[in-house]
Design a protein around this motif. Structure first.
Motif, mmCIF file in Angstrom:
data_model
loop_
_atom_site.group_PDB
_atom_site.id
_atom_site.type_symbol
_atom_site.label_atom_id
_atom_site.label_comp_id
_atom_site.label_asym_id
_atom_site.label_seq_id
_atom_site.Cartn_x
_atom_site.Cartn_y
_atom_site.Cartn_z
ATOM 1 N N LYS A 282 0.826 -1.243 0.097
ATOM 2 C CA LYS A 282 0.028 0.247 -0.261
ATOM 3 C C LYS A 282 0.687 1.465 0.009
ATOM 4 N N GLN A 283 1.869 1.152 0.668
ATOM 5 C CA GLN A 283 2.822 2.526 0.772
ATOM 6 C C GLN A 283 4.029 2.143 0.146
ATOM 7 N N LYS A 284 4.485 3.635 -0.204
ATOM 8 C CA LYS A 284 5.968 3.364 -0.836
ATOM 9 C C LYS A 284 6.800 3.081 0.153
ATOM 10 N N PRO A 285 7.868 2.033 -0.295
ATOM 11 C CA PRO A 285 8.619 1.258 0.701
ATOM 12 C C PRO A 285 9.754 2.318 1.223
ATOM 13 N N VAL A 286 10.077 2.350 2.518
ATOM 14 C CA VAL A 286 11.268 3.054 3.030
ATOM 15 C C VAL A 286 12.181 2.166 3.636
ATOM 16 N N TYR A 287 13.464 1.873 2.688
ATOM 17 C CA TYR A 287 14.249 0.711 2.917
ATOM 18 C C TYR A 287 15.030 1.113 4.215
ATOM 19 N N ILE A 288 15.401 -0.079 4.831
ATOM 20 C CA ILE A 288 16.467 0.093 5.769
ATOM 21 C C ILE A 288 17.783 -0.478 5.443
ATOM 22 N N LEU A 289 18.677 0.764 5.433
ATOM 23 C CA LEU A 289 20.023 0.665 4.814
ATOM 24 C C LEU A 289 20.950 0.381 5.730
ATOM 25 N N ASN A 290 20.717 0.316 6.970
ATOM 26 C CA ASN A 290 21.621 0.197 8.107
ATOM 27 C C ASN A 290 21.125 0.316 9.588
ATOM 28 N N HIS A 291 21.323 -0.846 10.113
ATOM 29 C CA HIS A 291 21.216 -0.769 11.765
ATOM 30 C C HIS A 291 22.464 -0.781 12.633
ATOM 31 N N ASN A 292 22.328 -0.238 13.649
ATOM 32 C CA ASN A 292 23.457 -0.369 14.579
ATOM 33 C C ASN A 292 23.243 -0.323 16.299
ATOM 34 N N GLN A 293 23.883 -0.865 16.778
ATOM 35 C CA GLN A 293 23.864 -0.916 18.436
ATOM 36 C C GLN A 293 25.247 -0.785 19.107
ATOM 37 N N GLY A 294 25.229 -0.957 20.333
ATOM 38 C CA GLY A 294 26.570 -0.878 20.763
ATOM 39 C C GLY A 294 26.791 0.282 21.418
ATOM 40 N N LEU B 80 19.237 3.849 13.002
ATOM 41 C CA LEU B 80 18.829 3.155 11.617
ATOM 42 C C LEU B 80 18.832 4.301 10.718
ATOM 43 N N LEU B 81 19.200 3.731 9.530
ATOM 44 C CA LEU B 81 19.576 4.558 8.321
ATOM 45 C C LEU B 81 18.652 4.082 7.254
ATOM 46 N N LEU B 82 17.944 5.083 6.588
ATOM 47 C CA LEU B 82 16.659 4.632 5.788
ATOM 48 C C LEU B 82 16.924 5.541 4.555
ATOM 49 N N GLY B 83 16.537 4.797 3.322
ATOM 50 C CA GLY B 83 16.465 5.304 1.999
ATOM 51 C C GLY B 83 15.463 5.166 1.198
ATOM 52 N N THR B 84 14.705 5.890 0.251
ATOM 53 C CA THR B 84 13.944 5.500 -0.979
ATOM 54 C C THR B 84 14.499 4.572 -1.768
ATOM 55 N N ASP B 85 15.806 4.413 -1.983
ATOM 56 C CA ASP B 85 16.387 3.517 -3.119
ATOM 57 C C ASP B 85 17.096 2.478 -1.961
ATOM 58 N N PRO B 86 16.897 1.202 -2.243
ATOM 59 C CA PRO B 86 17.294 -0.027 -1.691
ATOM 60 C C PRO B 86 18.988 0.158 -1.675
ATOM 61 N N MET B 87 19.438 0.482 -2.766
ATOM 62 C CA MET B 87 20.941 0.501 -2.978
ATOM 63 C C MET B 87 21.526 -0.920 -2.979
ATOM 64 N N SER B 88 20.540 -1.832 -3.450
ATOM 65 C CA SER B 88 20.980 -3.205 -3.761
ATOM 66 C C SER B 88 21.070 -3.785 -5.001
#
Lengths: 134, 446
Positions: free
Chosen positions: B290-302, B438-446
């Motif tokens: 239904k919605q335009k995807p918002v891709y997850i480009l990285n996640h970090n912890q620590g 989190l770092l998000l993007g409209t382009d999956p970069m994959s």
């Protein structure tokens, strides 16, 4: 002041024992000759367990400070407003201590001001290290 | 992959680009109503009920039904307890109610077990195949969910997070109320230097900042706090929108209740009672939803690092925060110049100048935050800093940073929609020097 009473543990007991004798000591790594406070099981610099205790000059300077006005700690809330300073140790300014600067009126602390260690009494009669402006 | 196994965490430099970059996407979000506190009697406003409302809203937003969910990520810890732990671990004793409110579960915390038992539609077809216990808080938890989806543990992950607040209970017990200071608290509590009043020890990092860079707290923080309130009031779900606007101006900010001077009450986010939910799915599935995807480009912890003595120094704080920024950029293969939307964590206002400068957002360098925030940081201007209003502008739901980033990248932020390019976003629930981003993007970069 009604300080919250520190509870020594195995690592910190020598420190607090010295404070009861009105001596300020800190850990010193015999492997890399680095002083550290608070006490820890290992040296933060080289991870050695070869830690000894070293007397300090008891001299320092105020790095920064604020005023506790609405504390989460009910025991300290009775004293509000209350100086809360960070004091660096002249022997190694990377070491710092919290202090309420006894004897200094609230809002009269000076960043960079010289201080010396003093020892104040907790409600249970034990001593705690503090810093007094000089 | 379990929550006990920490190998999923991206918690240090040198890990390279995340192998899940662009393989997952946010497909939906939802919020419950936000109360200042649970009143202790309203069964339609318990955290259990709020979780169901938030989750249904998130699924509606995604165009999904409960039967589509195959991964449940219910975070049972809302850090509203005596010290910071879950509120169920401490509190005044009080009577419970008839099932399902015959324990804390469902009232002040919500577990997987409770939500599955009391929302039968969620697993009506036996569709839930991955439902780990002890899912982390939202900063790490959304990363955990993204990693699980990227690893194929599930295709549609539903992450639910609660914020709890009961009268007299929020971090008012445990070591805070004790006349003695055991463990690490022996080095700070005796002098009143507790982590909440000192904003997780960042207050003194910022007073050092003001001394070193020749600025002052109010000139630096007021434009930030005011901007957050302005932006928060453009969210139709935020606490101040739904419970009475904050109407904050400079005089009110400066003259507001002092907590640890120079920090005022408005520098601390307001605890609330609410739930938020997010749907994360595979990039392949998100493409046609239904919605335009918002891709997850990285996640970090620590963590970026820890102070070597009692109080963190300015140099340490800046060094550690830059390390966090490098981790976040490294995993996405992006740089500061690539980031359009910046919604860092603001549980305490003092975090913000440091994250702004360390991430170098819109070219802001060391010591430049005061000049930057006294320029045009409005949401419709050239530098729409904290466009979601964060926790300070919406209450301590810890969700605004994510919701706004998703909406800005979708182009559905309404009154808050930025007028500059919105193709990438950084968002976080990253207290002090933690790296929960989190770092998000409209382009999956994959």
């Amino acid at each position: 002041m009604p300080y919250i009473v520190p509870e020594p543990d195995a690592v910190s007991k020598p420190f607090w024992d010295a404070v009861q004798e009105k001596r300020l000591i800190v850990q010193n790594c015999t492997a890399c000759n680095t002083m550290q406070y608070p006490p820890r099981p290992r040296c933060q610099e080289c991870n050695s367990e070869a830690l000894d205790w070293k007397e300090t000059s008891g001299k320092g300077h105020i790095l920064t400070f604020g005023i506790l006005e609405d504390s989460h700690l009910p025991v300290r809330a009775a004293d509000q407003p209350l100086n809360l300073a960070v004091v660096t140790l002249d022997d190694d300014p990377r070491i710092n201590f919290y202090s309420n600067l006894p004897g200094t009126p609230v809002r009269q602390a000076v960043v960079g001001g010289a201080v010396e260690v003093t020892f104040e009494e907790c409600p249970d009669g034990s001593l705690i290290h503090e810093w007094r402006m000089i | 992959m379990t929550t006990d196994d920490r190998s999923w965490r991206r918690d240090r430099e040198g890990l390279g680009v995340w192998n899940g970059r662009g393989k997952t996407a946010f497909a939906g979000w939802g919020m419950s109503p936000i109360d200042r506190r649970w009143d202790g009697v309203s069964m339609d406003r318990t955290l259990g009920e709020f979780c169901k409302i938030a989750a249904k809203n998130a699924l509606d937003d995604a165009g999904l039904t409960p039967a589509d969910v195959d991964g449940l990520f219910m975070c049972p810890d809302n850090m509203a307890g005596a010290n910071s732990g879950i509120s169920a671990n401490w509190g005044p004793t009080r009577p419970y109610f008839a099932a399902p409110y015959d324990s804390e579960d469902g009232l002040t915390i919500v577990t997987n077990k409770w939500i599955l038992a009391n929302w039968p539609e969620l697993n009506a077809k036996g569709n839930i195949k991955f439902a780990p216990d002890a899912v982390p808080a939202i900063g790490e938890g959304l990363g955990f969910t993204a990693q699980a989806v990227a690893d194929g543990k599930c295709e549609v992950g539903l992450y639910i997070y609660t914020a709890n607040n009961l009268d007299g209970r929020y971090r008012r017990g445990g070591s805070f109320a004790a006349p003695k200071a055991p463990g690490p608290s022996q080095w700070n509590n005796p002098w009143g230097a507790n982590v909440i009043d000192l904003q997780l020890n960042t207050t003194f990092a910022l007073t050092q900042y003001c001394q070193y860079y020749g600025t002052n707290w109010d000139d630096l923080m007021y434009p930030i706090v005011m901007t957050e309130h302005t932006n928060g009031l453009m969210n139709d779900w935020g606490f101040y929108t739904t419970n009475g606007a904050s109407h904050l101006n400079r005089e009110e900010y400066i003259n507001s209740r002092p907590i640890t001077t120079p920090a005022h009450i408005w520098d601390y986010d307001r605890p609330v009672n609410a739930a938020g939910a997010f749907v994360i799915t595979t990039a392949a599935r998100a493409k046609d939803m239904k919605q335009k995807p918002v891709y997850i480009l990285n996640h970090n912890q620590g963590s970026g690092g820890a102070a070597r003595s009692s109080s963190v120094t300015l140099d340490e704080y800046e060094t550690f925060q830059r390390r966090v920024a490098r981790m976040v950029y490294e995993g996405a293969g992006l740089e500061a110049k690539d980031i359009d939307i910046f919604n860092p964590y603001d549980g305490f206002s003092s975090f913000l100048p440091f994250s702004l400068e360390a991430f170098g957002w819109h070219g802001v360098g060391k010591g430049e935050a005061t000049a930057f925030v006294n320029g045009d940081i409005s949401v419709h201007g050239p530098h729409p800093y904290l466009s979601g209003g964060g926790n300070l502008g919406n209450g301590r739901t810890r969700t605004a940073m994510y919701i706004d980033s998703i909406e800005q990248l979708r182009g559905t932020a309404g009154k808050r929609q930025v007028t500059v390019k919105a193709e990438t976003a950084i968002c976080a629930f990253a207290p002090a020097l933690s790296a929960a981003y989190l770092l998000l993007g409209t382009d999956p970069m994959s």
